[in-house]
Motif scaffolding. Structure first.
Motif, mmCIF file in Angstrom:
data_model
loop_
_atom_site.group_PDB
_atom_site.id
_atom_site.type_symbol
_atom_site.label_atom_id
_atom_site.label_comp_id
_atom_site.label_asym_id
_atom_site.label_seq_id
_atom_site.Cartn_x
_atom_site.Cartn_y
_atom_site.Cartn_z
ATOM 1 N N ASP A 268 -5.914 3.726 -12.295
ATOM 2 C CA ASP A 268 -5.918 4.792 -13.298
ATOM 3 C C ASP A 268 -4.645 4.802 -14.154
ATOM 4 O OD1 ASP A 268 -4.252 5.548 -11.236
ATOM 5 O OD2 ASP A 268 -5.090 7.568 -10.998
ATOM 6 N N ILE A 269 -3.916 3.692 -14.164
ATOM 7 C CA ILE A 269 -2.734 3.542 -15.008
ATOM 8 C C ILE A 269 -2.970 2.335 -15.913
ATOM 9 C CG2 ILE A 269 -0.239 3.126 -15.065
ATOM 10 C CD1 ILE A 269 -0.119 4.293 -12.205
ATOM 11 N N ILE B 159 -1.175 -1.512 -4.627
ATOM 12 C CA ILE B 159 -0.141 -0.532 -4.972
ATOM 13 C C ILE B 159 -0.737 0.705 -5.637
ATOM 14 C CG2 ILE B 159 1.997 -0.158 -6.258
ATOM 15 C CD1 ILE B 159 2.391 -3.256 -6.145
ATOM 16 N N TYR B 160 -1.623 0.482 -6.600
ATOM 17 C CA TYR B 160 -2.269 1.578 -7.337
ATOM 18 C C TYR B 160 -3.781 1.378 -7.278
ATOM 19 C CZ TYR B 160 2.421 2.395 -9.212
ATOM 20 O OH TYR B 160 3.762 2.649 -9.344
ATOM 21 N N LEU C 156 -1.768 -4.977 -7.718
ATOM 22 C CA LEU C 156 -2.005 -3.617 -8.209
ATOM 23 C C LEU C 156 -3.128 -2.930 -7.430
ATOM 24 C CD1 LEU C 156 -1.618 -3.906 -12.095
ATOM 25 C CD2 LEU C 156 0.055 -3.142 -10.388
ATOM 26 N N ASP D 151 -6.386 3.179 -7.360
ATOM 27 C CA ASP D 151 -7.300 3.942 -8.214
ATOM 28 C C ASP D 151 -7.456 3.333 -9.606
ATOM 29 O OD1 ASP D 151 -7.760 5.749 -6.173
ATOM 30 O OD2 ASP D 151 -6.187 7.127 -6.836
ATOM 31 N N ARG E 164 5.574 8.067 -10.848
ATOM 32 C CA ARG E 164 4.331 7.520 -11.390
ATOM 33 C C ARG E 164 4.568 7.042 -12.823
ATOM 34 N NH1 ARG E 164 -1.281 7.666 -10.942
ATOM 35 N NH2 ARG E 164 -2.381 7.836 -12.941
ATOM 36 N N TYR F 106 -10.924 -4.502 -10.648
ATOM 37 C CA TYR F 106 -9.781 -3.630 -10.916
ATOM 38 C C TYR F 106 -9.929 -3.131 -12.356
ATOM 39 C CZ TYR F 106 -5.182 -1.556 -10.551
ATOM 40 O OH TYR F 106 -4.158 -0.661 -10.491
ATOM 41 N N ALA G 39 3.744 2.832 -3.988
ATOM 42 C CA ALA G 39 3.617 3.840 -5.047
ATOM 43 C C ALA G 39 4.307 5.146 -4.666
ATOM 44 C CB ALA G 39 2.142 4.093 -5.375
ATOM 45 N N ARG H 28 0.819 -1.215 0.000
ATOM 46 C CA ARG H 28 0.000 0.000 0.000
ATOM 47 C C ARG H 28 0.850 1.261 0.000
ATOM 48 N NH1 ARG H 28 -3.033 -3.118 3.926
ATOM 49 N NH2 ARG H 28 -4.922 -3.952 2.921
#
Length: 276
Positions: free
Chosen positions: A128-129, A123-124, A120, A126, A38, A81, A33, A30
């Motif tokens: 949004d990648i 880690i990310y 993911l 949102d 980014r 996700y 990132a 968590r």
């Protein structure tokens, strides 16, 4: 002037419920990132994306979340996700692999298995990648996957994060009694620590030849990896850092006593970075 490149990472994704568990590994993921620039896209070589006789690259613009497991808490099956895919990047990777002599193809319809989405999500969160999934071949060994990773070595300079998602140790038969009992915090047996200690030392020292031959050289190799599909993503990450790299252990914990949640970072050596 030095032009920095993103590192390649090896993530031990652990049990599917790591994403909702209160463990040291989950807490560490968590916060990961914040330790990295980014990325504009992520490529994940997942131990659960197995393709024999070649390499597949997910090219779906909107991959589904695949819950490829059973027997866990209902809330785990409700997790989605919804990261987008990156078809152009996927097709380019497949082309680069073919040009390097690998049998490779882009898949227009392939979702994210939990080796991709579970880490993911931590880690990310949102989503949004854009994410591209890369298969491993369970019938080919470390050398094949290390060379495959080397084809990806330029991606870090393009702000694309390459992740190998597997498990530093993966003997599920030994883990199942503790898993069924919910006993996550157990002492690590010597046959596990003997193997991880050997691997840690060779990774820190960059002893690639010994690592590629780990099944014959490492103590308790077969006990920790009865089959080695969960360690193969490590070699993809190693290769993706280039011809030479600096390896740093980022995290070390265990789950159910026998599942090592060790994570590694591979930074390209300065000589591999244009402009250095």
């Amino acid at each position: 002037m030095t032009r920095s490149a993103l590192p390649a990472l090896f993530i031990s994704h652990g049990s599917p419920d790591t994403v909702i568990a209160d463990t040291a590994a989950a807490a560490w993921m968590r916060g990961l990132a914040a330790e990295l620039p980014r990325p504009r896209a992520i490529v994940v070589a997942s131990a659960h994306f197995e393709v024999s006789g070649g390499t597949a690259v997910s090219a779906d613009p909107a991959p589904e979340t695949v819950h490829d497991f059973g027997g866990f808490a209902p809330e785990l099956y409700r997790i989605e996700y919804p990261a987008s895919g990156e078809p152009e990047l996927a097709r380019r990777i497949a082309g680069d692999l073919e040009a390097a002599g690998f049998a490779a193809r882009a898949l227009d319809k392939h979702g994210f298995d939990h080796g991709v989405w579970a880490p993911l999500k931590l880690i990310y969160p949102d989503a949004d990648i854009p994410v591209v999934a890369l298969s491993i071949d369970p019938n080919r060994g470390p050398d094949h996957h290390y060379r495959l990773g080397q084809v990806l070595a330029g991606l870090g300079r393009e702000n694309v994060l390459v992740i190998g998602s597997g498990s530093f140790t993966h003997n599920l038969r030994a883990a199942f009694p503790a898993l069924r009992a919910g006993q996550r915090q157990l002492d690590v047996p010597g046959w596990v620590s003997g193997f991880t200690g050997w691997m840690d030392a060779r990774l820190a020292e960059g002893q690639v030849d010994e690592l590629l031959d780990y099944r014959l050289r490492a103590p308790y190799a077969v006990e920790n990896h009865p089959t080695d599909e969960h360690l193969l993503p490590l070699y993809v990450a190693m290769g993706a850092a280039g011809e030479s790299f600096a390896a740093t252990r980022m995290h070390d914990s265990s789950d159910f006593g026998v599942l090592s949640m060790t994570m590694w970072r591979f930074d390209p050596a300065m000589a591999d970075t244009p402009g250095a």
